[in-house]
Design a protein around this motif. Structure first.
Motif, PDB file in Angstrom:
ATOM      1  N   PRO A  90       0.830  -1.217   0.000  1.00 16.24           N
ATOM      2  CA  PRO A  90       0.000   0.000   0.000  1.00 16.24           C
ATOM      3  C   PRO A  90       0.859   1.261   0.000  1.00 16.24           C
ATOM      4  N   LEU A  91       1.324   1.663  -1.150  1.00 10.67           N
ATOM      5  CA  LEU A  91       2.208   2.823  -1.239  1.00 10.67           C
ATOM      6  C   LEU A  91       1.554   4.077  -0.678  1.00 10.67           C
ATOM      7  N   ARG A  92       2.400   4.933  -0.126  1.00 12.83           N
ATOM      8  CA  ARG A  92       1.919   6.250   0.257  1.00 12.83           C
ATOM      9  C   ARG A  92       1.456   6.980  -0.994  1.00 12.83           C
ATOM     10  N   PRO A  93       0.302   7.675  -0.963  1.00 17.80           N
ATOM     11  CA  PRO A  93      -0.178   8.383  -2.150  1.00 17.80           C
ATOM     12  C   PRO A  93       0.892   9.305  -2.733  1.00 17.80           C
ATOM     13  N   GLY A  94       1.094   9.195  -4.020  1.00 16.99           N
ATOM     14  CA  GLY A  94       2.078  10.030  -4.697  1.00 16.99           C
ATOM     15  C   GLY A  94       3.501   9.532  -4.589  1.00 16.99           C
ATOM     16  N   ALA A  95       3.697   8.315  -4.048  1.00 15.23           N
ATOM     17  CA  ALA A  95       5.055   7.788  -3.844  1.00 15.23           C
ATOM     18  C   ALA A  95       5.451   6.775  -4.909  1.00 15.23           C
ATOM     19  N   ASP A  96       4.774   6.786  -6.052  1.00 17.22           N
ATOM     20  CA  ASP A  96       5.103   5.820  -7.104  1.00 17.22           C
ATOM     21  C   ASP A  96       6.545   5.978  -7.574  1.00 17.22           C
ATOM     22  N   TYR A  97       6.972   7.215  -7.782  1.00 13.77           N
ATOM     23  CA  TYR A  97       8.334   7.427  -8.278  1.00 13.77           C
ATOM     24  C   TYR A  97       9.362   6.886  -7.293  1.00 13.77           C
ATOM     25  N   GLU A  98       9.153   7.147  -6.000  1.00 14.37           N
ATOM     26  CA  GLU A  98      10.105   6.685  -4.987  1.00 14.37           C
ATOM     27  C   GLU A  98      10.183   5.156  -4.957  1.00 14.37           C
ATOM     28  N   ALA A  99       9.023   4.485  -5.065  1.00 16.47           N
ATOM     29  CA  ALA A  99       9.015   3.022  -5.055  1.00 16.47           C
ATOM     30  C   ALA A  99       9.690   2.466  -6.303  1.00 16.47           C
ATOM     31  N   ILE A 100       9.446   3.105  -7.434  1.00 17.44           N
ATOM     32  CA  ILE A 100      10.093   2.666  -8.673  1.00 17.44           C
ATOM     33  C   ILE A 100      11.605   2.858  -8.578  1.00 17.44           C
ATOM     34  N   ALA A 101      12.035   3.974  -7.988  1.00 17.56           N
ATOM     35  CA  ALA A 101      13.467   4.214  -7.811  1.00 17.56           C
ATOM     36  C   ALA A 101      14.098   3.143  -6.927  1.00 17.56           C
ATOM     37  N   CYS A 102      13.371   2.696  -5.893  1.00 17.62           N
ATOM     38  CA  CYS A 102      13.892   1.623  -5.031  1.00 17.62           C
ATOM     39  C   CYS A 102      14.071   0.330  -5.819  1.00 17.62           C
ATOM     40  N   LEU A 103      13.113   0.001  -6.683  1.00 12.77           N
ATOM     41  CA  LEU A 103      13.251  -1.192  -7.517  1.00 12.77           C
ATOM     42  C   LEU A 103      14.465  -1.091  -8.427  1.00 12.77           C
ATOM     43  N   ARG A 104      14.679   0.085  -8.991  1.00 17.31           N
ATOM     44  CA  ARG A 104      15.847   0.261  -9.869  1.00 17.31           C
ATOM     45  C   ARG A 104      17.143   0.098  -9.083  1.00 17.31           C
ATOM     46  N   MET A 105      17.164   0.544  -7.843  1.00 17.06           N
ATOM     47  CA  MET A 105      18.360   0.377  -7.010  1.00 17.06           C
ATOM     48  C   MET A 105      18.586  -1.091  -6.678  1.00 17.06           C
ATOM     49  N   LEU A 107      17.665  -3.575  -8.591  1.00 10.44           N
ATOM     50  CA  LEU A 107      18.137  -4.168  -9.837  1.00 10.44           C
ATOM     51  C   LEU A 107      19.613  -3.868 -10.084  1.00 10.44           C
ATOM     52  N   ALA A 108      20.058  -2.716  -9.599  1.00 15.91           N
ATOM     53  CA  ALA A 108      21.472  -2.333  -9.754  1.00 15.91           C
ATOM     54  C   ALA A 108      22.337  -2.855  -8.611  1.00 15.91           C
ATOM     55  N   ASP A 109      21.721  -3.637  -7.682  1.00 21.45           N
ATOM     56  CA  ASP A 109      22.435  -4.224  -6.542  1.00 21.45           C
ATOM     57  C   ASP A 109      23.060  -3.149  -5.648  1.00 21.45           C
ATOM     58  N   LEU A 110      22.300  -2.077  -5.414  1.00 19.18           N
ATOM     59  CA  LEU A 110      22.758  -1.002  -4.538  1.00 19.18           C
ATOM     60  C   LEU A 110      22.116  -1.146  -3.162  1.00 19.18           C
ATOM     61  N   GLY A 164      11.387  -1.761 -16.594  1.00 14.00           N
ATOM     62  CA  GLY A 164      11.146  -2.821 -17.561  1.00 14.00           C
ATOM     63  C   GLY A 164      12.367  -3.116 -18.412  1.00 14.00           C
ATOM     64  N   GLN A 165      13.042  -2.066 -18.863  1.00 21.41           N
ATOM     65  CA  GLN A 165      14.229  -2.256 -19.691  1.00 21.41           C
ATOM     66  C   GLN A 165      15.342  -2.956 -18.917  1.00 21.41           C
ATOM     67  N   GLU A 166      15.538  -2.551 -17.663  1.00 23.13           N
ATOM     68  CA  GLU A 166      16.610  -3.130 -16.856  1.00 23.13           C
ATOM     69  C   GLU A 166      16.279  -4.556 -16.414  1.00 23.13           C
ATOM     70  N   LEU A 167      14.980  -4.839 -16.248  1.00 22.54           N
ATOM     71  CA  LEU A 167      14.552  -6.161 -15.817  1.00 22.54           C
ATOM     72  C   LEU A 167      14.733  -7.210 -16.913  1.00 22.54           C
ATOM     73  N   HIS A 168      14.949  -6.753 -18.141  1.00 18.51           N
ATOM     74  CA  HIS A 168      15.149  -7.697 -19.237  1.00 18.51           C
ATOM     75  C   HIS A 168      16.410  -8.552 -19.059  1.00 18.51           C
ATOM     76  N   ALA A 169      17.282  -8.157 -18.175  1.00 16.01           N
ATOM     77  CA  ALA A 169      18.440  -9.004 -17.875  1.00 16.01           C
ATOM     78  C   ALA A 169      18.028 -10.298 -17.184  1.00 16.01           C
ATOM     79  N   HIS A 170      16.803 -10.318 -16.625  1.00 17.48           N
ATOM     80  CA  HIS A 170      16.324 -11.476 -15.869  1.00 17.48           C
ATOM     81  C   HIS A 170      15.066 -12.090 -16.467  1.00 17.48           C
ATOM     82  N   SER A 171      14.150 -11.261 -16.977  1.00 17.40           N
ATOM     83  CA  SER A 171      12.836 -11.734 -17.419  1.00 17.40           C
ATOM     84  C   SER A 171      12.422 -10.963 -18.672  1.00 17.40           C
ATOM     85  N   ARG A 172      11.471 -11.520 -19.416  1.00 21.06           N
ATOM     86  CA  ARG A 172      10.811 -10.758 -20.476  1.00 21.06           C
ATOM     87  C   ARG A 172       9.788  -9.868 -19.804  1.00 21.06           C
ATOM     88  N   VAL A 173       9.710  -8.596 -20.209  1.00 17.53           N
ATOM     89  CA  VAL A 173       8.837  -7.620 -19.556  1.00 17.53           C
ATOM     90  C   VAL A 173       8.061  -6.839 -20.603  1.00 17.53           C
TER      91      VAL A 173
END
Length: 305
Positions: A90-105, A107-110, A164-173
């Motif tokens: 249940p993301l905080r309203p308006g926090a989509d960008y922050e959650a997406i940034a966490c996924l990208r991190m 994926l980058a193993d940060l 989606g582009q970065e996840l292609h290293a693991h899955s079709r997206v």
């Protein structure tokens, strides 16, 4: 000329042509949320697929901030689904960008700070990590981008595309939009074919200029810069509306709704469909053709005079 995401492509072509002849503006978007995916596509591209491909191949659906009314084809209901923005995430309203940034991190193993992640997104890092694990373990992930993501702006839509582009290293997206009413995808195509630009085209200089910062229909109307507007309304009844704003004069013409009005429209996954005319009301293309003929006659008389 606006609102022509409510009619078939033949009518859209005439609407854009009328804007050209009158030195006006043509724009199908109804808000900046409509414009955000187009601008994001120009920046980072897209990771796309048809619903048919997703039905055949996807083993995980991620519904990202989709409202209940944002529907998918019924055949997707049997595929494992994760709801982002509700349920376990249940993301905080308006926090989509922050959650997406966490996924990208991830994926980058940060490294991520658990306290900061929860503060910024409203969900625990463990929940985001579980989503990450599900996505990289799947063979084919379909991410359904809800309207709330588009309302987050160009950066949010672009960041989700990059996931989606970065996840292609693991899955079709594939990233798709929910099934929606109207023919906005068709309007984007028609404008690109006729003008070279997908939306917000200004013909005042005698040639098409792309002005997404200044000439979205919603922006022009908010600023009171429009004298006359031709638009289509498709709420309970589909209508062509010509409104002279200064004198508050309005002409309303009932027309056949999109799904019963014949012609071609584009589904939100980009697939073109042709429908028969099954309404007793006239097609939008017929009404616009009559308006175009009248305009040509007036302009020809002015030149002859």
């Amino acid at each position: 000329m606006c609102g022509f995401g409510q009619v078939a492509t033949g009518a859209q072509r005439i609407a854009v042509g009328l804007a050209d002849r009158l030195g006006g503006v043509a724009d199908w978007t109804e808000s900046r949320a409509d414009a955000a995916p187009v601008l994001a596509f120009q920046q980072v591209g897209a990771v796309a697929a048809s619903y048919g491909e997703i039905v055949d191949r996807a083993d995980l659906i991620v519904r990202w901030s989709c409202e209940l009314e944002e529907q998918l084809p019924g055949s997707l209901d049997t595929i494992d689904t994760v709801e982002v923005g509700s349920g376990a995430l249940p993301l905080r309203p308006g926090a989509d960008y922050e959650a997406i940034a966490c996924l990208r991190m991830l994926l980058a193993d940060l490294e991520l700070d658990e306290a900061i992640v929860e503060q910024q997104t409203g969900v625990a890092l463990g929940a985001l990590r579980q989503l990450y694990d599900q996505m990289i373990a799947a063979n084919y992930v379909a991410v359904v981008r809800g309207k709330a993501v588009s309302e987050g702006g160009v950066a949010t839509v672009a960041a989700l595309t990059q996931v989606g582009q970065e996840l292609h290293a693991h899955s079709r997206v594939a990233i798709v939009s929910p099934l929606g009413a109207g023919n906005k995808a068709g309007a984007e195509n028609v404008m690109a074919w006729q003008t070279g630009f997908p939306m917000a085209v200004d013909f005042a200089a005698g040639y098409p200029r792309y002005r997404p910062d200044d000439c979205l229909a919603s922006t022009l109307l908010e600023r009171g810069e429009v004298d006359v507007v031709l638009t289509f309304r498709g709420d309970e009844e589909t209508e062509l509306v010509i409104e002279k704003l200064a004198d508050e004069q309005t002409i309303t013409i009932p027309i056949a709704p999109l799904k019963a009005g014949g012609g071609t429209y584009y589904r939100t996954d980009g697939i073109a469909l042709t429908l028969p005319h099954t309404s007793s009301l006239p097609e939008a293309v017929e009404v616009l053709s009559q308006i175009e003929a009248k305009l040509l006659a007036v302009q020809a008389a002015a030149v002859a005079g």
